[in-house]
Scaffold this motif. Structure first.
Motif, PDB file in Angstrom:
ATOM      1  N   GLY A 175     -30.475 101.470   3.831  1.00 42.07           N
ATOM      2  CA  GLY A 175     -31.192 100.371   4.476  1.00 42.07           C
ATOM      3  C   GLY A 175     -30.688  99.000   4.091  1.00 42.07           C
ATOM      4  O   GLY A 175     -31.381  98.000   4.313  1.00 42.07           O
ATOM      5  N   ALA A 176     -29.485  98.925   3.525  1.00 43.28           N
ATOM      6  CA  ALA A 176     -28.954  97.634   3.089  1.00 43.28           C
ATOM      7  C   ALA A 176     -27.466  97.768   2.800  1.00 43.28           C
ATOM      8  O   ALA A 176     -26.946  98.870   2.623  1.00 43.28           O
ATOM      9  CB  ALA A 176     -29.680  97.145   1.845  1.00 43.28           C
ATOM     10  N   VAL A 177     -26.809  96.622   2.736  1.00 41.91           N
ATOM     11  CA  VAL A 177     -25.388  96.588   2.401  1.00 41.91           C
ATOM     12  C   VAL A 177     -25.175  96.809   0.910  1.00 41.91           C
ATOM     13  O   VAL A 177     -24.176  97.361   0.488  1.00 41.91           O
ATOM     14  CB  VAL A 177     -24.777  95.231   2.841  1.00 41.91           C
ATOM     15  N   ALA A 178     -26.122  96.369   0.093  1.00 39.40           N
ATOM     16  CA  ALA A 178     -25.957  96.480  -1.356  1.00 39.40           C
ATOM     17  C   ALA A 178     -27.312  96.499  -2.049  1.00 39.40           C
ATOM     18  O   ALA A 178     -28.323  96.051  -1.501  1.00 39.40           O
ATOM     19  CB  ALA A 178     -25.119  95.320  -1.889  1.00 39.40           C
ATOM     20  N   SER A 179     -27.321  96.998  -3.271  1.00 38.60           N
ATOM     21  CA  SER A 179     -28.501  96.968  -4.133  1.00 38.60           C
ATOM     22  C   SER A 179     -28.400  95.772  -5.071  1.00 38.60           C
ATOM     23  O   SER A 179     -27.322  95.473  -5.609  1.00 38.60           O
ATOM     24  CB  SER A 179     -28.580  98.260  -4.950  1.00 38.60           C
ATOM     25  N   LEU A 180     -29.534  95.102  -5.299  1.00 37.56           N
ATOM     26  CA  LEU A 180     -29.568  93.962  -6.220  1.00 37.56           C
ATOM     27  C   LEU A 180     -30.128  94.357  -7.591  1.00 37.56           C
ATOM     28  O   LEU A 180     -30.544  93.484  -8.360  1.00 37.56           O
ATOM     29  CB  LEU A 180     -30.413  92.830  -5.625  1.00 37.56           C
ATOM     30  N   GLU A 181     -30.094  95.644  -7.919  1.00 34.53           N
ATOM     31  CA  GLU A 181     -30.599  96.059  -9.223  1.00 34.53           C
ATOM     32  C   GLU A 181     -29.854  95.398 -10.382  1.00 34.53           C
ATOM     33  O   GLU A 181     -30.472  95.049 -11.393  1.00 34.53           O
ATOM     34  CB  GLU A 181     -30.568  97.584  -9.353  1.00 34.53           C
ATOM     35  N   PRO A 182     -28.526  95.198 -10.302  1.00 33.42           N
ATOM     36  CA  PRO A 182     -27.869  94.459 -11.394  1.00 33.42           C
ATOM     37  C   PRO A 182     -28.436  93.050 -11.555  1.00 33.42           C
ATOM     38  O   PRO A 182     -28.583  92.564 -12.680  1.00 33.42           O
ATOM     39  CB  PRO A 182     -26.393  94.434 -10.972  1.00 33.42           C
ATOM     40  N   LEU A 183     -28.754  92.391 -10.444  1.00 26.41           N
ATOM     41  CA  LEU A 183     -29.350  91.061 -10.522  1.00 26.41           C
ATOM     42  C   LEU A 183     -30.728  91.132 -11.164  1.00 26.41           C
ATOM     43  O   LEU A 183     -31.096  90.256 -11.970  1.00 26.41           O
ATOM     44  CB  LEU A 183     -29.458  90.443  -9.126  1.00 26.41           C
ATOM     45  N   ARG A 184     -31.494  92.165 -10.852  1.00 21.11           N
ATOM     46  CA  ARG A 184     -32.816  92.323 -11.471  1.00 21.11           C
ATOM     47  C   ARG A 184     -32.678  92.370 -13.001  1.00 21.11           C
ATOM     48  O   ARG A 184     -33.403  91.690 -13.731  1.00 21.11           O
ATOM     49  CB  ARG A 184     -33.503  93.599 -10.965  1.00 21.11           C
ATOM     50  N   GLY A 185     -31.727  93.178 -13.466  1.00 16.10           N
ATOM     51  CA  GLY A 185     -31.520  93.275 -14.906  1.00 16.10           C
ATOM     52  C   GLY A 185     -31.070  91.957 -15.511  1.00 16.10           C
ATOM     53  O   GLY A 185     -31.510  91.578 -16.602  1.00 16.10           O
ATOM     54  N   ARG A 186     -30.195  91.256 -14.810  1.00 17.46           N
ATOM     55  CA  ARG A 186     -29.697  89.971 -15.302  1.00 17.46           C
ATOM     56  C   ARG A 186     -30.837  88.941 -15.379  1.00 17.46           C
ATOM     57  O   ARG A 186     -30.940  88.191 -16.352  1.00 17.46           O
ATOM     58  CB  ARG A 186     -28.584  89.486 -14.378  1.00 17.46           C
ATOM     59  N   LEU A 187     -31.690  88.911 -14.360  1.00 16.44           N
ATOM     60  CA  LEU A 187     -32.811  87.980 -14.359  1.00 16.44           C
ATOM     61  C   LEU A 187     -33.781  88.289 -15.493  1.00 16.44           C
ATOM     62  O   LEU A 187     -34.309  87.375 -16.139  1.00 16.44           O
ATOM     63  CB  LEU A 187     -33.543  88.031 -13.019  1.00 16.44           C
ATOM     64  N   ARG A 188     -34.004  89.566 -15.739  1.00 18.18           N
ATOM     65  CA  ARG A 188     -34.943  89.927 -16.811  1.00 18.18           C
ATOM     66  C   ARG A 188     -34.418  89.468 -18.165  1.00 18.18           C
ATOM     67  O   ARG A 188     -35.179  89.064 -19.046  1.00 18.18           O
ATOM     68  CB  ARG A 188     -35.203  91.430 -16.812  1.00 18.18           C
ATOM     69  N   GLU A 189     -33.106  89.530 -18.341  1.00 20.39           N
ATOM     70  CA  GLU A 189     -32.516  89.042 -19.588  1.00 20.39           C
ATOM     71  C   GLU A 189     -32.636  87.523 -19.702  1.00 20.39           C
ATOM     72  O   GLU A 189     -32.814  86.986 -20.803  1.00 20.39           O
ATOM     73  CB  GLU A 189     -31.042  89.452 -19.659  1.00 20.39           C
ATOM     74  N   GLU A 190     -32.522  86.828 -18.563  1.00 19.16           N
ATOM     75  CA  GLU A 190     -32.579  85.362 -18.583  1.00 19.16           C
ATOM     76  C   GLU A 190     -33.998  84.840 -18.761  1.00 19.16           C
ATOM     77  O   GLU A 190     -34.231  83.839 -19.444  1.00 19.16           O
ATOM     78  CB  GLU A 190     -31.978  84.801 -17.287  1.00 19.16           C
ATOM     79  N   PHE A 191     -34.973  85.513 -18.140  1.00 16.34           N
ATOM     80  CA  PHE A 191     -36.356  85.048 -18.205  1.00 16.34           C
ATOM     81  C   PHE A 191     -37.027  85.635 -19.447  1.00 16.34           C
ATOM     82  O   PHE A 191     -37.885  86.509 -19.378  1.00 16.34           O
ATOM     83  CB  PHE A 191     -37.113  85.422 -16.929  1.00 16.34           C
ATOM     84  N   THR A 192     -36.612  85.127 -20.578  1.00 17.38           N
ATOM     85  CA  THR A 192     -37.118  85.590 -21.866  1.00 17.38           C
ATOM     86  C   THR A 192     -38.532  85.064 -22.104  1.00 17.38           C
ATOM     87  O   THR A 192     -38.998  84.149 -21.420  1.00 17.38           O
ATOM     88  CB  THR A 192     -36.208  85.079 -22.993  1.00 17.38           C
ATOM     89  N   PRO A 193     -39.227  85.610 -23.096  1.00 16.42           N
ATOM     90  CA  PRO A 193     -40.541  85.048 -23.446  1.00 16.42           C
ATOM     91  C   PRO A 193     -40.474  83.550 -23.748  1.00 16.42           C
ATOM     92  O   PRO A 193     -41.396  82.810 -23.399  1.00 16.42           O
ATOM     93  CB  PRO A 193     -40.938  85.864 -24.676  1.00 16.42           C
ATOM     94  N   ALA A 194     -39.372  83.109 -24.369  1.00 10.89           N
ATOM     95  CA  ALA A 194     -39.239  81.677 -24.672  1.00 10.89           C
ATOM     96  C   ALA A 194     -39.154  80.850 -23.391  1.00 10.89           C
ATOM     97  O   ALA A 194     -39.733  79.755 -23.301  1.00 10.89           O
ATOM     98  CB  ALA A 194     -37.999  81.437 -25.532  1.00 10.89           C
TER      99      ALA A 194
END
Length: 460
Positions: A175-194
């Motif tokens: 249902g898509a050209v690509a999966s954004l799961e790598p971006l999900r992981g990258r965002l989770r690393e960037e949006f730290t508790p701090a």
């Protein structure tokens, strides 16, 4: 046409007619995000919009316009400066321009304005959090990739500039050209508790951060209140100690924050939709290129409330793109024929072959480009007596010359942005994100931002 190709084509048509992609398992009420969300409606001429407000999974909140009026106030802020508002548009990989422009702007005397309101759609939603915090170095780092696999996993395969037939089947299956799961992981690393703590602190100070998505079920554009969500990570109002273990409830809040940005970035066809609280969301660019109508009405109201234009809200609008649609070579060319394409629009000569995925992608690009133009125009024309600061990529971006630094992981050399993009094609054949080209765009944006090169701005 050969028999194997006939078989593949038949399989492709069967999949096109009956392939369905299943949503994830339902989320229990106790695990829902329950975002504070505001519908972003475009008024219907001659009457109000008939779409009913959501109930059940949405919280009854004041309208976005009323929230903004309370946030911006009427004119000069307590510091004596006019409040500032930042609009960040979509634009996929061209978000590298916005990251660079903001970083360059931060190097100027006085640095970035203290934005009271930041809104982002699509790639603008990825920029929005760190623009809200004024951390432009993080913006640059976020777009300084060495391979698009850091952001997506392609379902499509390109050969000689065209998608292969088997990969078209894969696209339909997923249902898509690509999966954004790598971006999900990258965002989770960037949006730290701090980071969430900093967002929370600004939210408590009365600043507001919104990202835009489209609720596919209702068809409406929606603004998610990201500051309110970040605040929920700290139920007792205290910053978590460094190294403290994340509780399951906190992990859910962080996942919700990430999901909102991912949903805003999930362009139809390009990436799968994102499900939040059992509703399906896609890229906000399907309805708005940038927030416009309700926010624009606040700007108009302010013009009548604050006679002195110098005391009104300063509006900053950064468009991550040229607002142009590139021409496509529609003519058939012998295999291996060199550029340039036969004259655009020429009647003579056969047209090139086409397929469903390419046509759908091209059509979506044309429609989105028009939506972005309308959105920008609505903001720019709201209050002629107090024009915004406005910047977009210009056609000269392709000619911008950039020297790739040693240690970048992308080789070295000096070329213009167009040439760096061709180098990415030659070496990586990417689906969407061109690492060398993006580094060049960061530099192009940074040079312009540092020089204060707005396409236009309020008179001094």
């Amino acid at each position: 046409m050969s028999r194997p190709r006939n078989v593949l084509l038949g399989l492709f048509l069967l999949l096109a007619g009956g392939c369905a992609v299943h949503p994830p398992a339902p989320v229990a009420p106790a695990e829902m995000c329950r975002f504070v969300r505001h519908d972003l409606q475009v008024e219907i001429p001659g009457g109000s919009d008939a779409n009913a407000s959501l109930t059940g999974d949405a919280r009854a909140e004041p309208t976005l316009a009323s929230q903004l009026r309370a946030t911006l106030g009427a004119g000069t802020s307590l510091t004596g400066d006019a409040p500032a508002m930042l609009f960040l548009s979509g634009g996929s990989l061209h978000g590298a321009f916005g990251a660079g422009f903001l970083h360059g702007l931060a190097q100027r005397p006085g640095g970035l304005p203290e934005f009271k309101v930041v809104t982002g759609i699509s790639t603008g939603s990825i920029l929005a959090t760190f623009a809200f915090l004024g951390d432009t170095q993080k913006l640059v780092e976020g777009y300084s990739i060495t391979n698009e696999s850091e952001l997506l996993t392609p379902y499509i395969r390109i050969r000689n500039g065209r998608p292969t037939l088997t990969s078209l089947i894969s696209v339909l299956k997923h249902g898509a050209v690509a999966s954004l799961e790598p971006l999900r992981g990258r965002l989770r690393e960037e949006f730290t508790p701090a980071v969430l703590w900093q967002v929370r602190q600004r939210h408590m100070d009365g600043r507001r951060l919104y990202v835009g998505v489209v609720d596919v079920d209702t068809g409406t554009a929606v603004a998610f209140d990201m500051g309110e969500m970040a605040s929920r990570y700290f139920p007792d109002g205290q910053e978590a100690a460094e190294g403290a273990a994340e509780t399951p409830a906190q992990a859910r809040v962080r996942d919700c924050y990430v999901a909102a940005v991912l949903a805003s970035s999930s362009a139809p066809l390009a990436a799968p939709p994102v499900f939040i609280d059992n509703r399906m969301y896609v890229d906000g660019g399907a309805r708005f290129g940038m927030f416009s109508d309700e926010i624009g009405s606040v700007i108009v109201d302010e013009a009548s409330l604050v006679p002195n234009a110098a005391e009104r809200t300063d509006v900053y609008l950064i468009v991550n793109g040229t607002l142009r649609i590139d021409e496509n070579c529609g003519k058939a060319r012998p295999q291996g024929a060199p550029e340039p394409c036969p004259p655009y629009g020429a009647l003579e000569g056969a047209h090139a072959d086409w397929n469903l995925i390419e046509l759908a992608g091209r059509s979506e690009g044309i429609l989105v480009n028009q939506v972005y133009r309308f959105s920008a125009e609505r903001i720019l024309e709201r209050d002629p007596s107090n024009p915004p600061y406005f910047a977009r990529m210009n056609p000269d971006s392709d000619a911008h010359v950039y020297t790739m630094p040693a240690g970048s992981g992308l080789g070295t050399g000096t070329m213009n942005c167009a040439a760096w993009k061709e180098e990415d094609k030659r070496l990586l054949n990417p689906v969407q994100f061109y690492p060398r080209y993006m580094r060049c765009l960061i530099d192009y944006g940074s040079v312009r931002g540092a020089a204060g090169q707005w396409d236009f701005q309020p008179p001094p």
